[in-house]
Motif scaffolding. Structure first.
Motif, PDB file in Angstrom:
ATOM      1  N   TYR A  34      96.749 -13.686  45.567  1.00 39.14           N
ATOM      2  CA  TYR A  34      96.360 -12.829  46.846  1.00 39.14           C
ATOM      3  C   TYR A  34      97.314 -11.688  47.071  1.00 39.14           C
ATOM      4  O   TYR A  34      96.972 -10.563  47.398  1.00 39.14           O
ATOM      5  CB  TYR A  34      95.927 -13.563  48.133  1.00 39.14           C
ATOM      6  N   LEU A  35      98.597 -12.138  47.188  1.00 40.68           N
ATOM      7  CA  LEU A  35      99.619 -11.070  47.744  1.00 40.68           C
ATOM      8  C   LEU A  35      99.873 -10.013  46.500  1.00 40.68           C
ATOM      9  O   LEU A  35      99.742  -8.602  47.212  1.00 40.68           O
ATOM     10  CB  LEU A  35     100.770 -11.625  48.077  1.00 40.68           C
ATOM     11  N   LYS A  89      84.460  -8.965  61.931  1.00 36.57           N
ATOM     12  CA  LYS A  89      84.383  -9.726  60.857  1.00 36.57           C
ATOM     13  C   LYS A  89      84.284  -8.705  59.602  1.00 36.57           C
ATOM     14  O   LYS A  89      84.933  -9.444  58.761  1.00 36.57           O
ATOM     15  CB  LYS A  89      83.093 -10.444  60.816  1.00 36.57           C
ATOM     16  N   ILE A  90      83.792  -7.668  59.732  1.00 37.79           N
ATOM     17  CA  ILE A  90      83.764  -6.661  58.440  1.00 37.79           C
ATOM     18  C   ILE A  90      85.121  -6.175  58.011  1.00 37.79           C
ATOM     19  O   ILE A  90      85.278  -6.045  56.747  1.00 37.79           O
ATOM     20  CB  ILE A  90      82.773  -5.400  58.783  1.00 37.79           C
ATOM     21  N   ASN A  91      86.058  -6.363  58.666  1.00 36.25           N
ATOM     22  CA  ASN A  91      87.406  -5.908  58.153  1.00 36.25           C
ATOM     23  C   ASN A  91      87.918  -7.068  56.897  1.00 36.25           C
ATOM     24  O   ASN A  91      88.304  -6.488  56.085  1.00 36.25           O
ATOM     25  CB  ASN A  91      88.639  -5.864  59.273  1.00 36.25           C
ATOM     26  N   ASN A  92      87.548  -8.328  57.517  1.00 34.46           N
ATOM     27  CA  ASN A  92      87.844  -9.377  56.416  1.00 34.46           C
ATOM     28  C   ASN A  92      86.968  -9.566  55.338  1.00 34.46           C
ATOM     29  O   ASN A  92      87.475  -9.453  54.210  1.00 34.46           O
ATOM     30  CB  ASN A  92      87.894 -10.660  57.131  1.00 34.46           C
ATOM     31  N   THR A  93      85.922  -9.350  55.447  1.00 31.40           N
ATOM     32  CA  THR A  93      84.834  -9.443  54.258  1.00 31.40           C
ATOM     33  C   THR A  93      85.019  -8.233  53.202  1.00 31.40           C
ATOM     34  O   THR A  93      84.980  -8.437  52.195  1.00 31.40           O
ATOM     35  CB  THR A  93      83.286  -9.693  54.833  1.00 31.40           C
ATOM     36  N   ILE A  94      85.396  -7.181  53.832  1.00 30.51           N
ATOM     37  CA  ILE A  94      85.576  -5.971  52.978  1.00 30.51           C
ATOM     38  C   ILE A  94      86.690  -6.238  52.115  1.00 30.51           C
ATOM     39  O   ILE A  94      86.657  -6.486  50.622  1.00 30.51           O
ATOM     40  CB  ILE A  94      85.918  -4.662  53.512  1.00 30.51           C
ATOM     41  N   GLY A  95      87.811  -6.888  52.475  1.00 27.33           N
ATOM     42  CA  GLY A  95      89.073  -7.323  51.894  1.00 27.33           C
ATOM     43  C   GLY A  95      88.717  -8.320  50.787  1.00 27.33           C
ATOM     44  O   GLY A  95      89.137  -8.145  49.712  1.00 27.33           O
ATOM     45  N   GLN A  96      87.952  -9.589  51.298  1.00 27.42           N
ATOM     46  CA  GLN A  96      87.656 -10.493  50.300  1.00 27.42           C
ATOM     47  C   GLN A  96      86.842 -10.185  49.531  1.00 27.42           C
ATOM     48  O   GLN A  96      86.929 -10.976  48.031  1.00 27.42           O
ATOM     49  CB  GLN A  96      87.301 -11.645  51.266  1.00 27.42           C
ATOM     50  N   ILE A  97      85.905  -9.319  49.451  1.00 27.45           N
ATOM     51  CA  ILE A  97      85.258  -9.028  48.511  1.00 27.45           C
ATOM     52  C   ILE A  97      85.885  -8.309  47.267  1.00 27.45           C
ATOM     53  O   ILE A  97      85.455  -8.520  46.225  1.00 27.45           O
ATOM     54  CB  ILE A  97      83.782  -8.222  48.984  1.00 27.45           C
ATOM     55  N   LEU A  98      86.784  -7.369  47.705  1.00 26.51           N
ATOM     56  CA  LEU A  98      87.487  -6.665  46.685  1.00 26.51           C
ATOM     57  C   LEU A  98      88.363  -7.740  46.078  1.00 26.51           C
ATOM     58  O   LEU A  98      88.580  -7.534  44.899  1.00 26.51           O
ATOM     59  CB  LEU A  98      88.266  -5.624  47.339  1.00 26.51           C
ATOM     60  N   LEU A  99      88.991  -8.582  46.686  1.00 25.69           N
ATOM     61  CA  LEU A  99      89.595  -9.895  46.109  1.00 25.69           C
ATOM     62  C   LEU A  99      88.666 -10.232  45.087  1.00 25.69           C
ATOM     63  O   LEU A  99      89.338 -10.743  44.067  1.00 25.69           O
ATOM     64  CB  LEU A  99      90.095 -10.495  47.250  1.00 25.69           C
ATOM     65  N   ALA A 100      87.687 -10.823  45.587  1.00 26.10           N
ATOM     66  CA  ALA A 100      86.808 -11.577  44.778  1.00 26.10           C
ATOM     67  C   ALA A 100      86.321 -10.874  43.317  1.00 26.10           C
ATOM     68  O   ALA A 100      86.297 -11.550  42.255  1.00 26.10           O
ATOM     69  CB  ALA A 100      85.459 -12.193  45.431  1.00 26.10           C
ATOM     70  N   ARG A 102      88.179  -8.803  41.781  1.00 30.80           N
ATOM     71  CA  ARG A 102      89.287  -8.651  40.864  1.00 30.80           C
ATOM     72  C   ARG A 102      89.827 -10.179  40.510  1.00 30.80           C
ATOM     73  O   ARG A 102      90.396 -10.365  39.136  1.00 30.80           O
ATOM     74  CB  ARG A 102      90.610  -8.092  41.742  1.00 30.80           C
ATOM     75  N   LEU A 103      89.060 -11.302  40.917  1.00 35.91           N
ATOM     76  CA  LEU A 103      89.395 -12.554  40.370  1.00 35.91           C
ATOM     77  C   LEU A 103      88.140 -12.733  39.383  1.00 35.91           C
ATOM     78  O   LEU A 103      87.844 -14.031  38.847  1.00 35.91           O
ATOM     79  CB  LEU A 103      89.378 -13.387  41.470  1.00 35.91           C
TER      80      LEU A 103
END
Length: 393
Positions: A34-35, A89-100, A102-103
């Motif tokens: 993640y980092l 909440k959208i701040n976090n879901t934007i970040g996590q969807i981009l992470l997902a 890339r995974l």
């Protein structure tokens, strides 16, 4: 003292990753990557561009003049309610969807209480064309019908949690069961600073944009980057962690986290975790948890669907135990009155969650020259029927 996570995933005595063996590879993959993913220039570029052009950031830091006049001090509202989807909440879901992405994950699951995180997750899944399943307590589905409609409109499958109190805790249980059964292709977007490491740190980092912007906006408006007080409501605690993040090491800033006392701390119908809880493990991390003598989780209660959680994020538990932040509680009635007051004084209808933070102003004493920042974590559209019923409007 450090208020941030250590290399083992702990904040003082709290944190860690207590997960079933089936989930270990998922959590470990996240922890390892993640980092590095978040620090990639391409990730940061896409994340910040979406926050600007899609979410509408920076959210305003609004000087609430009539509210300030009432309390005899200077009160700013950090307007997370003006974000796309109506909350932080959208701040976090934007970040996590981009992470997902890339995974390589193709399916997204989430839990939601008030529905704001569910809406934010459905939103980013529609944006990226990914399958979305949201678990929501059956009770919350009834009291947050507009948000359920929004999720379905964007193509999400909303599955009711019918066990326990049929609220946020139970929705989280169901989401974890799903993840255990679908460990390879599924990413679980946890909506708060809870869960196994690295989730609390990851969500806090995505939400830290709130305090990052606040410091810059305060400098522009007042000439100084630090307020005297920062207030935010706390259930699991993501809006508060984002609001506190860049002030944690600023000792001159007083941090106040406001929990839901429900019908009273000692009423048996409350969600005042730090007052009623003790150390324990919930949803994958060691934190402070409302529980019986033999360790069974106590059902929480709040009129606010986003605050009736029986635990608190491990970073919050550390801030409480170290006394870096002050943890207080506000009853249903106090919160409802504060929400109506903001509507009548400033023309802003806050989410009932945010109203808890606003209500604490009545319990504070000001000298007249302090600067207070309150995180207005969400808008009250979703709560209108509750407000109308409560006040007989």
């Amino acid at each position: 003292m450090s208020y941030h996570v250590n290399e083992k995933g702990y904040y003082g005595n709290f944190g860690g990753a207590y997960v079933p063996e089936m989930l270990y590879p998922n959590v470990e993959e996240l922890r390892e990557k993640y980092l590095s993913i978040m620090s990639e220039p391409a990730f940061q570029h896409e994340f910040l561009l979406l926050l600007k052009d899609y979410v509408g950031r920076p959210s305003p830091l609004y000087l609430a003049e009539r509210l300030s006049e009432k309390y005899g001090t200077t009160i700013y509202l950090k307007r997370e309610d003006l974000n796309h989807t109506g909350a932080h909440k959208i701040n976090n879901t934007i970040g996590q969807i981009l992470l997902a992405e890339r995974l390589g994950k193709k399916r997204i699951i989430a839990e939601t209480g008030a529905g704001q995180h569910g809406v934010a997750t459905a939103t980013v899944c529609a944006l990226k064309g990914l399958e979305c399943v949201v678990y929501m307590g059956a009770v919350d589905i009834e009291r947050q019908a507009p948000n359920v409609a929004r999720m379905k409109m964007m193509g999400a499958t909303v599955i009711p949690a019918t066990s326990g109190s049929q609220t946020l805790k139970d929705a989280t249980n169901e989401a974890l069961r799903d993840w255990i059964n679908n460990p390879v292709d599924t990413h679980y977007i946890i909506g708060s600073v809870v869960g196994p490491h690295p989730y609390p740190d990851m969500v806090a980092r995505f939400q830290s944009i709130i305090s990052e912007e606040t410091r810059a906006q305060l400098k522009e408006k007042t000439g100084k980057v630090n307020p005297d007080y920062v207030l935010a409501c706390v259930g699991g605690g993501s809006n508060a962690m984002g609001m506190f993040y860049h002030f944690l090491d600023q000792d001159d800033v007083k941090l106040i986290a406001v929990e839901a006392a429900g019908k009273g701390v000692e009423s048996g119908e409350s969600a005042a975790t730090t007052l009623l809880g003790k150390e324990g493990v919930l949803h994958g991390s060691r934190s402070i948890v409302m529980q019986t003598e033999d360790g069974q989780v106590v059902e929480p209660y709040s009129i606010s669907a986003g605050l009736d959680y029986p635990g608190i994020g491990p970073q919050h538990a550390h801030l409480f135990a170290s006394a870096r932040a002050k943890y207080v509680s506000i009853t249903d009635n106090e919160a409802m009155d504060a929400g109506l007051q903001l509507a009548r004084l400033e023309g802003i209808i806050p989410a009932i969650e945010s109203s808890h933070a606003l209500a604490y102003l009545d319990k504070m004493e000001f000298k007249g020259d302090e600067t207070v920042v309150i995180c207005l974590s969400g808008r009250g559209d979703k709560d209108l029927s509750t407000y109308m019923t409560h006040f007989g409007l």
